[in-house]
Design a protein around this motif. Structure first.
Motif, PDB file in Angstrom:
ATOM      1  N   VAL A 182       0.838  -1.204   0.000  1.00 41.13           N
ATOM      2  CA  VAL A 182       0.000   0.000   0.000  1.00 41.13           C
ATOM      3  C   VAL A 182       0.867   1.246   0.000  1.00 41.13           C
ATOM      4  CG1 VAL A 182      -1.614   1.336   1.401  1.00 41.13           C
ATOM      5  CG2 VAL A 182      -2.021  -1.087   1.021  1.00 41.13           C
ATOM      6  N   ASP A 183       1.932   1.261   0.826  1.00 33.76           N
ATOM      7  CA  ASP A 183       2.831   2.411   0.864  1.00 33.76           C
ATOM      8  C   ASP A 183       3.664   2.521  -0.415  1.00 33.76           C
ATOM      9  OD1 ASP A 183       2.008   3.287   3.317  1.00 33.76           O
ATOM     10  OD2 ASP A 183       3.577   2.259   4.438  1.00 33.76           O
ATOM     11  N   ALA A 184       4.161   1.380  -0.912  1.00 34.17           N
ATOM     12  CA  ALA A 184       5.046   1.418  -2.077  1.00 34.17           C
ATOM     13  C   ALA A 184       4.316   1.862  -3.332  1.00 34.17           C
ATOM     14  CB  ALA A 184       5.685   0.052  -2.289  1.00 34.17           C
ATOM     15  N   PHE A 185       3.102   1.389  -3.530  1.00 36.20           N
ATOM     16  CA  PHE A 185       2.364   1.708  -4.750  1.00 36.20           C
ATOM     17  C   PHE A 185       1.385   2.863  -4.566  1.00 36.20           C
ATOM     18  CE2 PHE A 185       3.629  -2.737  -5.248  1.00 36.20           C
ATOM     19  CZ  PHE A 185       4.260  -2.671  -6.481  1.00 36.20           C
ATOM     20  N   GLY A 186       1.366   3.463  -3.376  1.00 31.89           N
ATOM     21  CA  GLY A 186       0.500   4.615  -3.141  1.00 31.89           C
ATOM     22  C   GLY A 186      -0.970   4.315  -3.341  1.00 31.89           C
ATOM     23  N   LEU A 187      -1.414   3.132  -2.936  1.00 33.21           N
ATOM     24  CA  LEU A 187      -2.793   2.723  -3.195  1.00 33.21           C
ATOM     25  C   LEU A 187      -3.818   3.541  -2.420  1.00 33.21           C
ATOM     26  CD1 LEU A 187      -2.323  -1.167  -3.217  1.00 33.21           C
ATOM     27  CD2 LEU A 187      -2.414   0.403  -5.164  1.00 33.21           C
ATOM     28  N   GLU A 188      -3.387   4.174  -1.306  1.00 31.20           N
ATOM     29  CA  GLU A 188      -4.347   4.953  -0.525  1.00 31.20           C
ATOM     30  C   GLU A 188      -4.829   6.185  -1.273  1.00 31.20           C
ATOM     31  OE1 GLU A 188      -0.329   6.666   0.132  1.00 31.20           O
ATOM     32  OE2 GLU A 188      -1.177   4.639   0.191  1.00 31.20           O
ATOM     33  N   ALA A 189      -4.075   6.607  -2.307  1.00 26.56           N
ATOM     34  CA  ALA A 189      -4.484   7.792  -3.069  1.00 26.56           C
ATOM     35  C   ALA A 189      -5.451   7.456  -4.199  1.00 26.56           C
ATOM     36  CB  ALA A 189      -3.247   8.485  -3.653  1.00 26.56           C
ATOM     37  N   ALA A 190      -5.676   6.191  -4.476  1.00 26.60           N
ATOM     38  CA  ALA A 190      -6.513   5.784  -5.600  1.00 26.60           C
ATOM     39  C   ALA A 190      -7.990   5.884  -5.247  1.00 26.60           C
ATOM     40  CB  ALA A 190      -6.174   4.363  -6.027  1.00 26.60           C
ATOM     41  N   ASP A 191      -8.781   6.248  -6.234  1.00 21.92           N
ATOM     42  CA  ASP A 191     -10.240   6.288  -6.086  1.00 21.92           C
ATOM     43  C   ASP A 191     -10.783   4.866  -6.054  1.00 21.92           C
ATOM     44  OD1 ASP A 191     -13.123   6.455  -7.225  1.00 21.92           O
ATOM     45  OD2 ASP A 191     -12.620   8.530  -6.733  1.00 21.92           O
ATOM     46  N   PRO A 192     -11.826   4.600  -5.270  1.00 19.60           N
ATOM     47  CA  PRO A 192     -12.407   3.233  -5.272  1.00 19.60           C
ATOM     48  C   PRO A 192     -12.826   2.766  -6.659  1.00 19.60           C
ATOM     49  CG  PRO A 192     -13.249   4.499  -3.415  1.00 19.60           C
ATOM     50  CD  PRO A 192     -12.445   5.439  -4.244  1.00 19.60           C
ATOM     51  N   LEU A 193     -13.199   3.706  -7.528  1.00 19.10           N
ATOM     52  CA  LEU A 193     -13.581   3.319  -8.878  1.00 19.10           C
ATOM     53  C   LEU A 193     -12.398   2.734  -9.637  1.00 19.10           C
ATOM     54  CD1 LEU A 193     -15.748   3.246 -11.044  1.00 19.10           C
ATOM     55  CD2 LEU A 193     -15.139   5.599 -11.665  1.00 19.10           C
ATOM     56  N   TRP A 194     -11.181   3.191  -9.318  1.00 17.14           N
ATOM     57  CA  TRP A 194      -9.983   2.647  -9.955  1.00 17.14           C
ATOM     58  C   TRP A 194      -9.852   1.159  -9.660  1.00 17.14           C
ATOM     59  CZ3 TRP A 194      -5.528   0.253  -8.318  1.00 17.14           C
ATOM     60  CH2 TRP A 194      -4.468   0.196  -9.224  1.00 17.14           C
ATOM     61  N   PHE A 195     -10.055   0.787  -8.392  1.00 12.62           N
ATOM     62  CA  PHE A 195     -10.002  -0.631  -8.019  1.00 12.62           C
ATOM     63  C   PHE A 195     -11.091  -1.418  -8.724  1.00 12.62           C
ATOM     64  CE2 PHE A 195      -7.986   1.534  -4.437  1.00 12.62           C
ATOM     65  CZ  PHE A 195      -6.847   0.775  -4.267  1.00 12.62           C
ATOM     66  N   LEU A 196     -12.275  -0.838  -8.835  1.00 13.37           N
ATOM     67  CA  LEU A 196     -13.381  -1.540  -9.490  1.00 13.37           C
ATOM     68  C   LEU A 196     -13.084  -1.783 -10.968  1.00 13.37           C
ATOM     69  CD1 LEU A 196     -16.254  -2.678  -9.386  1.00 13.37           C
ATOM     70  CD2 LEU A 196     -17.103  -0.354  -9.867  1.00 13.37           C
ATOM     71  N   ILE A 197     -12.504  -0.774 -11.630  1.00 17.84           N
ATOM     72  CA  ILE A 197     -12.210  -0.923 -13.066  1.00 17.84           C
ATOM     73  C   ILE A 197     -11.217  -2.069 -13.292  1.00 17.84           C
ATOM     74  CG2 ILE A 197     -11.072   0.190 -15.020  1.00 17.84           C
ATOM     75  CD1 ILE A 197     -12.270   2.846 -14.024  1.00 17.84           C
ATOM     76  N   TYR A 198     -10.134  -2.085 -12.529  1.00 19.37           N
ATOM     77  CA  TYR A 198      -9.142  -3.149 -12.718  1.00 19.37           C
ATOM     78  C   TYR A 198      -9.662  -4.504 -12.236  1.00 19.37           C
ATOM     79  CZ  TYR A 198      -5.278  -0.350 -14.436  1.00 19.37           C
ATOM     80  OH  TYR A 198      -4.469   0.431 -15.213  1.00 19.37           O
ATOM     81  N   PHE A 199     -10.566  -4.487 -11.278  1.00 18.03           N
ATOM     82  CA  PHE A 199     -11.165  -5.754 -10.849  1.00 18.03           C
ATOM     83  C   PHE A 199     -11.975  -6.367 -11.992  1.00 18.03           C
ATOM     84  CE2 PHE A 199     -14.621  -8.215  -8.927  1.00 18.03           C
ATOM     85  CZ  PHE A 199     -13.897  -9.095  -8.137  1.00 18.03           C
ATOM     86  N   VAL A 200     -12.673  -5.511 -12.728  1.00 21.05           N
ATOM     87  CA  VAL A 200     -13.507  -5.999 -13.832  1.00 21.05           C
ATOM     88  C   VAL A 200     -12.656  -6.369 -15.047  1.00 21.05           C
ATOM     89  CG1 VAL A 200     -15.328  -5.350 -15.465  1.00 21.05           C
ATOM     90  CG2 VAL A 200     -15.532  -4.732 -13.053  1.00 21.05           C
ATOM     91  N   THR A 201     -11.652  -5.556 -15.360  1.00 23.38           N
ATOM     92  CA  THR A 201     -10.892  -5.779 -16.590  1.00 23.38           C
ATOM     93  C   THR A 201      -9.743  -6.773 -16.428  1.00 23.38           C
ATOM     94  OG1 THR A 201      -9.421  -3.903 -16.114  1.00 23.38           O
ATOM     95  CG2 THR A 201     -11.411  -3.461 -17.406  1.00 23.38           C
ATOM     96  N   LEU A 202      -9.233  -6.932 -15.202  1.00 26.24           N
ATOM     97  CA  LEU A 202      -8.048  -7.775 -15.008  1.00 26.24           C
ATOM     98  C   LEU A 202      -8.314  -8.957 -14.092  1.00 26.24           C
ATOM     99  CD1 LEU A 202      -5.011  -8.306 -15.334  1.00 26.24           C
ATOM    100  CD2 LEU A 202      -4.598  -6.721 -13.454  1.00 26.24           C
ATOM    101  N   VAL A 203      -8.818  -8.697 -12.890  1.00 25.55           N
ATOM    102  CA  VAL A 203      -8.934  -9.766 -11.898  1.00 25.55           C
ATOM    103  C   VAL A 203      -9.972 -10.802 -12.308  1.00 25.55           C
ATOM    104  CG1 VAL A 203      -9.473 -10.282  -9.496  1.00 25.55           C
ATOM    105  CG2 VAL A 203      -8.187  -8.200 -10.068  1.00 25.55           C
ATOM    106  N   VAL A 204     -11.169 -10.352 -12.696  1.00 25.25           N
ATOM    107  CA  VAL A 204     -12.238 -11.302 -13.047  1.00 25.25           C
ATOM    108  C   VAL A 204     -11.857 -12.161 -14.251  1.00 25.25           C
ATOM    109  CG1 VAL A 204     -14.631 -11.498 -13.839  1.00 25.25           C
ATOM    110  CG2 VAL A 204     -14.057  -9.926 -11.987  1.00 25.25           C
ATOM    111  N   PRO A 205     -11.385 -11.581 -15.383  1.00 21.90           N
ATOM    112  CA  PRO A 205     -10.991 -12.445 -16.503  1.00 21.90           C
ATOM    113  C   PRO A 205      -9.850 -13.402 -16.154  1.00 21.90           C
ATOM    114  CG  PRO A 205     -11.248 -10.172 -17.243  1.00 21.90           C
ATOM    115  CD  PRO A 205     -11.298 -10.147 -15.755  1.00 21.90           C
ATOM    116  N   THR A 206      -8.876 -12.912 -15.368  1.00 26.19           N
ATOM    117  CA  THR A 206      -7.750 -13.782 -15.010  1.00 26.19           C
ATOM    118  C   THR A 206      -8.215 -14.954 -14.154  1.00 26.19           C
ATOM    119  OG1 THR A 206      -6.220 -11.914 -15.107  1.00 26.19           O
ATOM    120  CG2 THR A 206      -5.497 -13.868 -13.901  1.00 26.19           C
ATOM    121  N   LEU A 207      -9.040 -14.670 -13.137  1.00 26.50           N
ATOM    122  CA  LEU A 207      -9.550 -15.754 -12.288  1.00 26.50           C
ATOM    123  C   LEU A 207     -10.415 -16.723 -13.091  1.00 26.50           C
ATOM    124  CD1 LEU A 207     -10.484 -13.838  -9.000  1.00 26.50           C
ATOM    125  CD2 LEU A 207      -8.501 -15.301  -9.422  1.00 26.50           C
TER     126      LEU A 207
END
Length: 532
Positions: free
Chosen positions: A46-71
């Motif tokens: 979280v500290d290294a990639f600065g994830l605390e600055a990301a909008d929740p929508l950013w996580f949702l977009i990558y969850f849909v485009t990357l995590v779901v297809p990969t799983l």
């Protein structure tokens, strides 16, 4: 008889209960350790990639485009083993090629490419040809002649560097010294599987891909020709050869080739959607400039880990070579040659006890040893690459010796006796029977020892290694710093950006280098384990 049966039954019930309790306690302890480590890694990430600055929508977009297809694809691969095998192998080719490109790029920052050209041409290549000829013709003297050819040729190559004034471009040096061996390796594998025509096509295609990547790659990617050649050689050529073999054999798992497409395509699609939606993204400290820039004590945004990365790779490469050579040789002597009785046997047991004790000595003591012996005694420089490499080699040498002895000791004695019965000498038995059987165990111990060495700081502080350097080392007598030392230096900075963001990025980089190094070693170990 009834009393004995009852006693046995009671003992079995009590033993079963204790076994169940022990099983669940072990499971709980394992889960606790895994969850604690996962929490620590998440906190650092979280500290290294600065994830605390990301909008929740950013996580949702990558969850849909990357995590779901990969799983989804992984789940499909689990059900269809052929698809899963092809997908995992193709992904391994890509990631392994990227790791090899990165490692060689760092190594050729340390080592002079022109010097390597001469050493390879008049030393490495002739020695390899002598060895291969000996294997083909069953000429036993070749195994003794090849090292002599290598040593003489390497010294001649070092001597020729001065008189020669003109050298080819660096990408041509890479094509000759790296492209030809890789093409020969891929061609030989194709020869064993598909015949001579496929072998020739694979070898020529590998060289063509590497040359095209060097000439066209810089225009398309903006990278220099050296990097694009390495990418073509270690990523493009092996991957295309693997795909061609699957197509030629009509493999059932061809759909597995889509796994890298799903993963990398998901990343690109996610990045495109994020750009279009314009949501807040992570403010990552792990960037390309962080890997390629020198450190800074003033601005966290300009701080880089490049000299420390090069220093760590330089030092740990030397440590691996020295500990493998000395550790394996010592373990072979103690297990196969040393006397077990009489006065010499007592001396051997004394040496064994001392080696076991040295394995538990605190690392700072080895730093003091390096300071007293190599710096004060031999007059070598403070904090140079040579002293750092020898000191860390002494630190892990007892561990490598003990693990190598255990691996050699585990080889069944019947195999030795069978070799002797066939008329083999002791050295032939060790070389052809004992070492191939024990090599997986030797590599396992070496992997664990190197993992300890790459994270050490105390011995290096004792020998005067700098916590910060602004240029990577290029020789054995240059000042060196390593990633743990640089991370330690940043942790004492008053700025929160240094103590959290930059330090966390350094920890992530250290883990990446460590995992890459261990992955390569594990692959080599598994290869020998399957062959044995």
């Amino acid at each position: 008889m009834a009393a004995e049966t009852q006693s046995d039954t009671d003992f079995g019930e009590v033993s079963q209960l204790k076994g169940i309790l022990f099983e669940y306690l072990s499971l709980g302890a394992s889960l606790l350790g895994i969850l604690s480590l996962a929490a620590l890694l998440v906190y650092v990430a979280v500290d290294a990639f600065g994830l605390e600055a990301a909008d929740p929508l950013w996580f949702l977009i990558y969850f849909v485009t990357l995590v779901v297809p990969t799983l989804g694809f992984v789940g499909y691969g689990v059900k269809n083993r052929a698809v899963g095998t092809v997908g995992g192998t193709s992904l391994l080719y890509l990631l392994g090629g990227l790791a090899a490109t990165l490692a060689l790029s760092i190594l050729f920052i340390i080592f002079d490419a022109q010097q390597w050209l001469l050493v390879y041409t008049v030393g490495v290549l002739p020695a390899a040809l002598v060895y291969i000829y000996g294997r083909m013709k069953e000429w036993q003297q070749a195994s003794l002649l090849a090292p002599i050819v290598f040593a003489v040729g390497s010294m001649l190559g070092v001597f020729l560097k001065g008189p020669l004034a003109t050298f080819p471009q660096q990408w041509i040096i890479y094509l000759w010294t790296l492209g030809v061996p890789v093409a020969a390796l891929l061609g030989s594998r194709a020869l064993n599987r598909d015949g001579r025509d496929a072998a020739v096509a694979t070898a020529v295609g590998t060289l063509a891909i590497a040359a095209a990547a060097a000439l066209v790659g810089p225009v398309l990617t903006g990278l220099n020709s050296d990097v694009t050649l390495l990418l073509g050689l270690f990523v493009g050529a092996p991957t295309l050869a693997y795909v061609a073999r699957l197509v030629r054999t009509g493999h059932d798992g061809m759909a597995g080739l889509l796994m890298p497409v799903v993963i990398f395509g998901g990343m690109l699609l996610g990045a495109f959607v994020v750009q279009q939606v314009a949501v807040a993204q992570p403010e990552s400290w792990v960037t390309w400039s962080y890997f390629t820039s020198p450190p800074s004590q003033l601005s966290a945004e300009e701080a880089g880990l490049f000299p420390a990365i090069v220093g760590s790779v330089f030092v740990i490469t030397n440590v691996a070579i020295m500990t493998l050579a000395l550790g394996v040789a010592t373990s072979i002597y103690l297990e196969e040659y040393a006397a077990s009785s009489g006065i010499l046997g007592k001396i051997t047991r004394l040496i064994q006890v001392n080696i076991s004790n040295l394995a538990g000595v605190p690392s700072v003591v080895y730093g003091l040893l390096g300071l007293a012996l190599f710096i004060n005694g031999l007059g070598l420089g403070l904090g140079i690459v040579l002293v750092a490499s020898i000191t860390l080699s002494l630190l892990i040498l007892p561990i490598v010796i003990i693990s190598s002895q255990e691996a050699i000791r585990s080889v069944p004695n019947e195999l030795r006796q069978a070799s002797y019965g066939m008329g083999a000498t002791r050295w032939q038995t060790i070389r052809n029977v004992v070492l191939p059987q024990s090599l997986p165990g030797i590599l396992t111990g070496t992997i664990l020892a190197l993992g300890r060495a790459i994270g050490e700081t105390a011995p290096l502080l004792m020998i005067g290694a700098a916590t910060t350097t602004f240029a990577p080392p290029t020789g054995y007598f240059d000042s060196v710093t390593v990633m743990p030392l640089q991370i330690y230096a940043w942790s004492s900075q008053p700025s929160d950006a240094f103590r959290y963001g930059v330090v966390a990025a350094g920890v992530v980089t250290l883990l990446i280098v460590l995992l890459t190094m261990n992955s390569v070693a594990i692959l080599v170990r598994n290869k020998y384990q399957n062959e044995s």
